[in-house]
Design a protein around this motif. Sequence first.
Motif, PDB file in Angstrom:
ATOM      1  N   MET B  14       0.074   7.291  -4.720  1.00  0.00           N
ATOM      2  CA  MET B  14       1.084   6.340  -3.950  1.00  0.00           C
ATOM      3  C   MET B  14       1.254   5.214  -3.587  1.00  0.00           C
ATOM      4  O   MET B  14       1.852   4.744  -3.856  1.00  0.00           O
ATOM      5  CB  MET B  14       1.603   7.628  -2.364  1.00  0.00           C
ATOM      6  N   ILE B  15      -0.403   4.520  -3.352  1.00  0.00           N
ATOM      7  CA  ILE B  15      -0.465   2.928  -3.265  1.00  0.00           C
ATOM      8  C   ILE B  15      -0.138   2.851  -4.042  1.00  0.00           C
ATOM      9  O   ILE B  15       0.182   1.618  -4.763  1.00  0.00           O
ATOM     10  CB  ILE B  15      -1.535   3.252  -1.878  1.00  0.00           C
ATOM     11  N   TYR B  16      -0.992   3.135  -5.098  1.00  0.00           N
ATOM     12  CA  TYR B  16      -1.189   3.152  -6.925  1.00  0.00           C
ATOM     13  C   TYR B  16       0.007   2.889  -7.548  1.00  0.00           C
ATOM     14  O   TYR B  16       0.580   1.633  -8.022  1.00  0.00           O
ATOM     15  CB  TYR B  16      -2.136   3.723  -7.108  1.00  0.00           C
ATOM     16  N   TRP B 253       7.212   7.864   1.852  1.00  0.00           N
ATOM     17  CA  TRP B 253       5.897   6.665   2.107  1.00  0.00           C
ATOM     18  C   TRP B 253       6.331   5.747   0.498  1.00  0.00           C
ATOM     19  O   TRP B 253       5.042   4.415   0.694  1.00  0.00           O
ATOM     20  CB  TRP B 253       4.804   7.703   2.130  1.00  0.00           C
ATOM     21  N   VAL B 254       5.740   6.068  -0.151  1.00  0.00           N
ATOM     22  CA  VAL B 254       5.951   4.863  -2.083  1.00  0.00           C
ATOM     23  C   VAL B 254       6.832   3.953  -1.054  1.00  0.00           C
ATOM     24  O   VAL B 254       6.457   3.179  -2.069  1.00  0.00           O
ATOM     25  CB  VAL B 254       5.861   5.738  -3.148  1.00  0.00           C
ATOM     26  N   ASP B 255       8.681   4.260  -1.022  1.00  0.00           N
ATOM     27  CA  ASP B 255       8.784   3.067  -1.281  1.00  0.00           C
ATOM     28  C   ASP B 255       8.226   1.965   0.445  1.00  0.00           C
ATOM     29  O   ASP B 255       8.780   1.001  -0.408  1.00  0.00           O
ATOM     30  CB  ASP B 255      10.606   3.190  -0.902  1.00  0.00           C
ATOM     31  N   TYR B 256       8.606   3.048   1.331  1.00  0.00           N
ATOM     32  CA  TYR B 256       7.419   2.017   2.530  1.00  0.00           C
ATOM     33  C   TYR B 256       6.919   0.737   1.960  1.00  0.00           C
ATOM     34  O   TYR B 256       6.187   0.312   2.408  1.00  0.00           O
ATOM     35  CB  TYR B 256       7.066   3.034   3.614  1.00  0.00           C
ATOM     36  N   PHE B 257       4.973   1.514   1.513  1.00  0.00           N
ATOM     37  CA  PHE B 257       4.189   1.061   1.053  1.00  0.00           C
ATOM     38  C   PHE B 257       4.548  -0.032  -0.162  1.00  0.00           C
ATOM     39  O   PHE B 257       4.073  -1.358   0.093  1.00  0.00           O
ATOM     40  CB  PHE B 257       2.936   2.229   0.290  1.00  0.00           C
TER      41      PHE B 257
END
Lengths: 253, 1042, 108
Positions: B14-16, B253-257
Amino acid sequence: MTESIIILLAGIFLPLFPMSMVFNAVIESIKHAWLRAVLFVVWPLCGLSIVLYSKVVIPAWVLPLALTTSALYALRMLSLREVNQWNGFLATSLWSLLWLAAMQDTSEILLYSYALSMSAPLVLLVLLSAGLEQRFGAAYTELYSGLARTIPRFAGVLVTVVVAAIATPLFPTFFIMLDMVVETISATPFAAMVLLFIWLLWSWAGARLIQGLIVGRASDIKIVDMNFTTISLFSLVLMALIVAGIYLSGVIL
Amino acid sequence: MSLSVGQRLSIRSMIYVASEAIPFFYPMRTFIHHNPLHSLEDLPFEQAVQEGKRLFHGRVFLRRQDYQHYMEQGKVDSQDLAAQVAAYVSKREPIPGIDLQQWLQALLTKTEQKVVIRRNIASTEDVQRVINNQDLKQEAFSPDSLLPYLRHELLEDRPVYDAADALYGTEIVTELDELVIKSCLDFFDEGQSVWSMPGRRRGFFQAWRKVANRNIRLYLRGMHIKDILAVDDTPEGVIAHVMNALGIPEERWVDYFTRELAQLHGWSGFIRWRWNAKNYYWSKRYPADLIDLVAIRLTFALALLSERQDEWGFKDIATSALELEEAIESKTMETYLRYELHGKRILPAMAKRVEQTLARRNASQIDKTFNEYVTYKRQHEARTQADRLQMLAESINQLDALRALSADEFSDLLGSLLMFEFSEGMFWLRAMEAHAIKHLLTGVNITPPEPRHKRPFVQALFCIDTRSERIRRHLENAGDYQTYGIAGFFGVPLSFMELGKGSEKHLCPVLLTPKNLVLEMTVADAQDVHAVTALEKAMHELKESVLGPFVTVEAIGLLFGFDMLGKTLMPQTYNHWRKGLYRKKRSTHLLIDKLDREQADSVLRTVQRAVIIMAIEQDFGLEAERISDDMVRELRETALGRNTSAPKLASVLKLNKQQEREFILRLRDNYRIDAAYTQLQMERLARIGFSLDEQVNFVSQALYSIGLTKDFSRIILLFGHGSTSENNPYESALDCGACGGNHGLVSARVLAQMANKKEVRRKLLTKGINIPDDAWFVAALHNTTTDELSLYDLDHIPSTHIFYIDRLRNGLLAASRLCAQERLPTLQLKPQPREPAEAYREVERNAMDWSQVRPEWGLSRNAYMVIGRRSLTKEMSLEGRSFLHSYDYRLDPMQRLLENILTGPLVVAQWINMEHYFSTVDNEKFGSSSKVYHNVAGRFGVMTGGLSDLRTGLPSQTVLDKGLPYHEPLRLITLIEAPLEHARRAVESVVTVKNLVLNDWIRLLVIDPEKQNVYTYNNGQWNAQSLSDAHEPLVEKEYSTQ
Amino acid sequence: MKNLNFSSVKKLEIIISGEHQAYATDLLDNAGVTGYTIINNLSGKGSHGFHEGHLMFNEDDVLIMIIAAVPEEIVTPILEGLDPFYSEHSGVVFVSDIQVTRAVKFRG
């Protein structure tokens, strides 16, 4: 007994907590800038007149009360955002220190000149905050920033006035404060420490005020800057203050 | 709570994915121009910039005033602008009595501020009533109508602590950023600080964690980092914990990251780059990735939120998404007032009232203040909007028409204006590009060049860089010179090891990894220069030691003072004198041929022997005369395991067996004289040089790609380019991008050496290139700051050519001076004309003045890329605004060469163009603002002030002039000279370029020299027109079909 | 002839764009995969259209395939880990059953 009553009465004008609240309430309710300016000049003079005319001997308990008042308002100033309120609190903090000067057997004329030189930059600040209200609707920090970019002349004057108000050399308040510290340091060193602490708080509050108005990203809206006459007048008064400060330094030190 | 492997991996992914939106940050030692929105190139330009705006909160077009300013200067094609407006108008419903075209034109050209403002309280009806001088309807305002607005502002797309800041004025964001930046500076330091962070080898998160657990300052502040870190050992575990504590649902989560990473996109970009650069020394030594960064950031965020909550105590602030939602739902009025106050949106006149009310937290008073505020705001919004509309209407005498509109029509009008202002930027951009295209097309010359009778005096190859355009023009005017444009690394990707340095530099675009290594070696005997260089090194290091300053000032402070005075007061004289103090760099030789086995062996032997001698000197203090060759040979053989003992040394030094063995072991372990390492070194040595076939291919490719395959002149100059400046962290940005941010001299020398070899030339004959024996390639350097043109490796030139060198030198000097004269007015405070020689002297000063923030304009004002023959552009002055790549389509029937040009040089040019574009439109967000406040961070980047995000992009001094844009932000206007089908096929086979064209990241034009037509790619189709009417583009045709 | 012991493991074939190679290998490393093989310069067709195979000037635009033999228990975690990636990018993962003789090499 009457002595205490006179002191308490004077405490409205040379602010002692809780009578200090009167001044700030009055200031808040007055809308007209010039009236406010006059009040800033006259208020401490009233207090001084009461004290000096009644020839009352100032009791020892006034010292800690005056210091506490001054420190309290200086501390509270740090989180204020409205410029007029800030101004009023600074005035309270400054004027309550006049009690110390009065207790130190300073001459009448010198006391009056102290009061006037303390008030002078505050009066200028009243006028400037009126200017801010006229341009933006309110004199409030952190609502509109970047004044240095949008109205540079105004910003320059504002910074100088704030700096004068918080007892920076070569303005008179600096020398007054210096004198007070020097006088108290031998007798009551604790009082001197408190004075220095109050002084520090003023500088901090001054920096915050400037930070909330002068620096930052400028908006694109066009604001009218200070015109030439006004800026000359302000500069003249500030110059006069500096001269007064230098003169005062010679007298005091 | 422990995560499963799958969950951990999922978070990593997800962070990637979240990080892909963050552009790479290349260390500034080799500054690379790149598109800050590179990750969005899959989207059409118009959409991508909106997305970029959302992500990075930056402006993506200039302000209207700037465009209006350009219009006054004649840089905007008014016809095109009008046509675009007309096309827009034709798609809207007509409004009776309103000439929308007129309105919009007035909006563009006469108004400075935005006409349509954002309204949350006042309705369209309210605005209309104010315009018609009626009172507003008295209606109660229900706070529920604000719910969607509040939800959108506070919950979507906004980290929890940011929303808390906007509601409570807690200033978490600034503190959080500071803490994260400090942690980054500690970990990523590359030798700038004297005391370094402990435990860095364990990785970013682990090292940080160890320190944070013991950080008394944090503990005293009440930030219970320990508790958060105790939850899990791994960064992924901590991330999951914090995200759950903040109440963010997993699908977001992905957008948040992404949002988290974009907040400090400089640092994020740097860590992202560093993790990708597997061969980067610091990355291998101290590993770090973005998962670590996110974990650290989230830990701090949660700790700060908890700390604020403790501080506020009874006032109970919302510290999670759920609590925020609840606050919005149940305490709508209070939340709205808070958002107005701390979100800096509040109407000043009521600021104090609102502040005091919120401080008291009395429900009925909040209610009262809310209603008052809302009424006031409604008036204010309606008034402001009405005023702006009225001003616009009055400027075109349509006030009555405005007043006469019905409610629906009025609403339509506002809607049209709103939509128009939203897409306004694109209209201006296209209009400016139209003007630039017109300018280009009126100047090009399509008539083919006349065949020459004699060979030109000198042919010169320059980099495609825009700065070459000027010098090429002047050189061509200085005599019978023919110039060509080629990528700055001459098509030869190589890794270079400079004399005396221990590391390699990649001299090629960053997209490539070079496979060959080139060494620089001295020609003369190796004399020891250690003394002088040691002094240099010592002087610099003294500056870095902690105690150094105290000692140094006493001892040699005066020398530094002298240095500073000299540099400041008389930069040129002083610098010339100082250079004389340093030993002149010896003439060197580049090793570009492959070593055969014997040679490699010999090299290795020599090196090892030198190392052994040094080892003996160091360990035993034995003087050089007493060390015999035999002794060394014996030691070497023993260390490599071929002998068992080395008695010779032992006898001289009287060592016993034990000491001898120890020394041999030291040779193996410390000095790396062992068999396994030798094998590794042999493999490395095999990387050196190019095989004969490789050399032939590179030379042939280079010459074919620029169309120079016959009629060679006696001297062919290969000009690499570089820049010189003092005290400039952006120095590398002024060097050659095609050479990875280095100067191009080495590449020039390499190609020249290859092309001068007899064997290479012999094989080139089979490829159809016949280089006559008297043609000689000479490497040269164009210094773009001073316009100096210097020749190199002249000691190899055949004696027959010496006579021509003088004439050549004169020509080069003349060109330099004239070029300086042309450039100088742009650099002066007040443009004052100068004689060429004077101008030449003055620009030299820029290179030496350490206070000069703008040594040259660099690639600013770049706008065009022309791929075609020089005859196309020879007659016109492109004012240093164009990339020029020579290309002859007749030599390229399979479009392979064109594909190469598109896939390499064009992409690099587009990167440069986009970097300049975004740094110009918003220098604060996409650029790095003023150089004056820059501080170098960790040796790889700059920060503004003492502590800030790593600054990306170009500084204001490069793209702005006195606060106004100097660089004109346009997309790259690319012109290919070839038949249309030829060009199309090439573009379509290069996927990256095809996407760039389809998505409008570049403007593509094709000039067909056979049909004498020019084709413009616009909005998905090719528009043809004959070249003679090029100054009247068919605007109607271009914009009507939508 | 030596006796060869066959063990069952799973084979993963991950087809992914070359620019994401570092990410994919990092993921496998983190999952405890002991080794993998990378095949370059693939061409193929997917929902995005046909992908050219020849090596560009730019090395990022090629497809690669990563082959790894892994014990069964880490297959699901790896797929779980790759899920957020493949929601945004093109490519596929194939899982199949294979047998190897030196099982110890493949168990982390």
